[in-house]
Scaffold this motif. Structure first.
Motif, PDB file in Angstrom:
ATOM      1  N   THR A  73     -26.798   0.566 -25.799  1.00 46.70           N
ATOM      2  CA  THR A  73     -27.494   0.225 -27.322  1.00 46.70           C
ATOM      3  C   THR A  73     -27.169  -1.411 -27.417  1.00 46.70           C
ATOM      4  OG1 THR A  73     -27.531   2.393 -28.173  1.00 46.70           O
ATOM      5  CG2 THR A  73     -27.969   0.418 -29.610  1.00 46.70           C
ATOM      6  N   ILE A  74     -28.232  -1.971 -27.328  1.00 48.96           N
ATOM      7  CA  ILE A  74     -27.844  -3.375 -27.679  1.00 48.96           C
ATOM      8  C   ILE A  74     -28.551  -4.045 -28.823  1.00 48.96           C
ATOM      9  CG2 ILE A  74     -28.266  -5.810 -26.564  1.00 48.96           C
ATOM     10  CD1 ILE A  74     -28.691  -4.253 -23.819  1.00 48.96           C
ATOM     11  N   GLU A  75     -27.802  -4.538 -29.619  1.00 49.57           N
ATOM     12  CA  GLU A  75     -28.170  -5.007 -30.934  1.00 49.57           C
ATOM     13  C   GLU A  75     -28.311  -6.480 -31.002  1.00 49.57           C
ATOM     14  OE1 GLU A  75     -25.438  -3.806 -33.976  1.00 49.57           O
ATOM     15  OE2 GLU A  75     -25.217  -1.847 -33.092  1.00 49.57           O
ATOM     16  N   PRO A  76     -29.741  -6.911 -31.695  1.00 50.61           N
ATOM     17  CA  PRO A  76     -29.596  -8.453 -31.779  1.00 50.61           C
ATOM     18  C   PRO A  76     -28.654  -9.033 -32.792  1.00 50.61           C
ATOM     19  CG  PRO A  76     -31.224  -7.199 -33.015  1.00 50.61           C
ATOM     20  CD  PRO A  76     -30.537  -6.236 -32.177  1.00 50.61           C
ATOM     21  N   SER A  77     -27.886 -10.352 -32.256  1.00 53.20           N
ATOM     22  CA  SER A  77     -26.885 -10.899 -33.064  1.00 53.20           C
ATOM     23  C   SER A  77     -26.836 -12.236 -32.253  1.00 53.20           C
ATOM     24  CB  SER A  77     -25.747 -10.151 -32.942  1.00 53.20           C
ATOM     25  OG  SER A  77     -24.655 -11.078 -33.708  1.00 53.20           O
ATOM     26  N   ALA A 125     -29.638 -13.453 -23.329  1.00 49.17           N
ATOM     27  CA  ALA A 125     -28.096 -13.458 -23.313  1.00 49.17           C
ATOM     28  C   ALA A 125     -27.746 -12.089 -23.599  1.00 49.17           C
ATOM     29  CB  ALA A 125     -27.408 -14.513 -23.809  1.00 49.17           C
ATOM     30  N   VAL A 126     -26.986 -11.455 -23.106  1.00 50.52           N
ATOM     31  CA  VAL A 126     -26.227 -10.185 -23.554  1.00 50.52           C
ATOM     32  C   VAL A 126     -24.652 -10.129 -23.503  1.00 50.52           C
ATOM     33  CG1 VAL A 126     -25.911  -7.758 -23.280  1.00 50.52           C
ATOM     34  CG2 VAL A 126     -28.176  -8.992 -22.880  1.00 50.52           C
ATOM     35  N   LYS A 155     -19.114  -2.711 -27.322  1.00 48.68           N
ATOM     36  CA  LYS A 155     -20.457  -2.832 -28.034  1.00 48.68           C
ATOM     37  C   LYS A 155     -21.189  -3.888 -27.294  1.00 48.68           C
ATOM     38  CE  LYS A 155     -19.060  -1.027 -32.590  1.00 48.68           C
ATOM     39  NZ  LYS A 155     -18.947  -1.366 -33.947  1.00 48.68           N
ATOM     40  N   PHE A 156     -22.628  -3.951 -27.251  1.00 45.75           N
ATOM     41  CA  PHE A 156     -23.596  -4.871 -26.455  1.00 45.75           C
ATOM     42  C   PHE A 156     -24.275  -5.556 -27.706  1.00 45.75           C
ATOM     43  CE2 PHE A 156     -22.100  -2.226 -23.519  1.00 45.75           C
ATOM     44  CZ  PHE A 156     -22.200  -2.954 -22.183  1.00 45.75           C
ATOM     45  N   TYR A 157     -24.553  -6.981 -27.547  1.00 42.74           N
ATOM     46  CA  TYR A 157     -25.397  -7.660 -28.406  1.00 42.74           C
ATOM     47  C   TYR A 157     -26.342  -8.686 -27.643  1.00 42.74           C
ATOM     48  CZ  TYR A 157     -22.071  -5.954 -31.904  1.00 42.74           C
ATOM     49  OH  TYR A 157     -21.451  -5.172 -32.598  1.00 42.74           O
ATOM     50  N   GLU A 158     -27.618  -9.035 -28.169  1.00 38.93           N
ATOM     51  CA  GLU A 158     -28.276  -9.970 -27.528  1.00 38.93           C
ATOM     52  C   GLU A 158     -28.999 -10.963 -28.331  1.00 38.93           C
ATOM     53  OE1 GLU A 158     -32.692  -8.189 -27.589  1.00 38.93           O
ATOM     54  OE2 GLU A 158     -31.233  -6.558 -26.959  1.00 38.93           O
TER      55      GLU A 158
END
Length: 271
Positions: free
Chosen positions: A50-54, A127-128, A135-138
């Motif tokens: 699960t990749i959240e925008p940030s 960019a991730v 955790k993953f952010y994009e």
């Protein structure tokens, strides 16, 4: 691409991206089409994540319109750098979208990474980051460019390969209490496999830096897995913690078995 996917431990199905999966791309694509393409890429490259925008975890600084599609400067900034384990750069509409993956070690100051890339079409760039808690952010940027992956180097293949593996490193003036900053330059054509030899009219086989490891003494600064989207003669800017001992060592290898190493004397830590 397959080697990069294997190195990252990501979904092997991502090799479909180089095995005929069609991604129609161009200046006329709608935002919805670009979003759908990214969703497909995420499923391939980050299966099950699960990749959240940030933008507090990662920001992209890239030109809106590239002056040279084969040498596009990209800066990845990680404001919450102490939480960052790794960062990936994905150029959605490039022939092999997964451009680079940086894994940071204990000697790194992962606040910023700079590099130059090829961009083959009007495209979103993602960019991730992976954080230390898994955790993953994009974040996303958009660049107008065309033909970067097939652009000729303006010289013969033999000339482009002269001095291959030579390295230089520049250090920025260090402010007290701040991380040290360095710029690594490697001589390597990073042939994409899409460039036509201007003499023979044949396509030059892909030859690119696949792995890069930078250490400070006995501690890792970063490990990079790369692919054809990184520009010729790679230039990578990075930060590191200045309290280490020993030289900075760089080990590079390419997809055709070339291996090179170089040692640089790090500047003395400032008080």
């Amino acid at each position: 691409m397959k080697a990069l996917i294997l190195a990252l431990g990501l979904s092997l199905s991502a090799t479909a991206l180089t095995a005929g999966t069609a991604y129609a791309a161009g200046a006329s694509d709608t935002d919805q089409e670009r979003a759908e393409r990214w969703n497909d890429l995420k499923k391939e490259l980050f299966a099950g994540k699960t990749i959240e925008p940030s933008e507090t975890m990662v920001k992209i600084d890239a030109p809106k319109r590239a002056e040279d599609a084969a040498l596009v400067p990209i800066t990845l900034t990680m404001p919450e750098k102490d939480k960052v384990k790794s960062v990936s750069l994905v150029i959605d509409d490039n022939p092999t979208p997964y451009a680079a993956h940086f894994t940071f070690g204990p000697a790194a100051d992962p606040g910023e990474i700079k590099l130059r890339v090829r961009i083959n079409n009007y495209t979103n760039v993602h960019a991730v980051t992976e954080t230390t808690d898994g955790k993953f952010y994009e974040s996303v940027g958009f660049v107008k460019a065309s033909g970067g992956c097939s652009a000729p180097m303006g010289m013969s293949d033999e000339e482009a390969m002269k001095g291959m593996g030579e390295m230089r490193m520049k250090f920025s003036e260090q402010a007290p209490g701040k991380p040290a900053e360095a710029t690594l330059m490697i001589r390597h054509p990073n042939f994409s496999g899409m460039q036509m030899n201007q003499v023979s009219r044949d396509y030059t086989p892909a030859r690119f830096i696949e792995k890069l490891e930078v250490t400070y003494g006995d501690k890792l600064i970063f490990h990079m897995d790369g692919d054809i989207s990184i520009s010729s003669n790679p230039v990578i800017g990075f930060g590191f913690k200045p309290e280490g001992k020993g030289p900075i060592k760089v080990a590079a290898s390419d997809n055709q078995g070339g291996k090179w190493q170089h040692t640089f004397q790090a500047p003395s830590p400032s008080n």
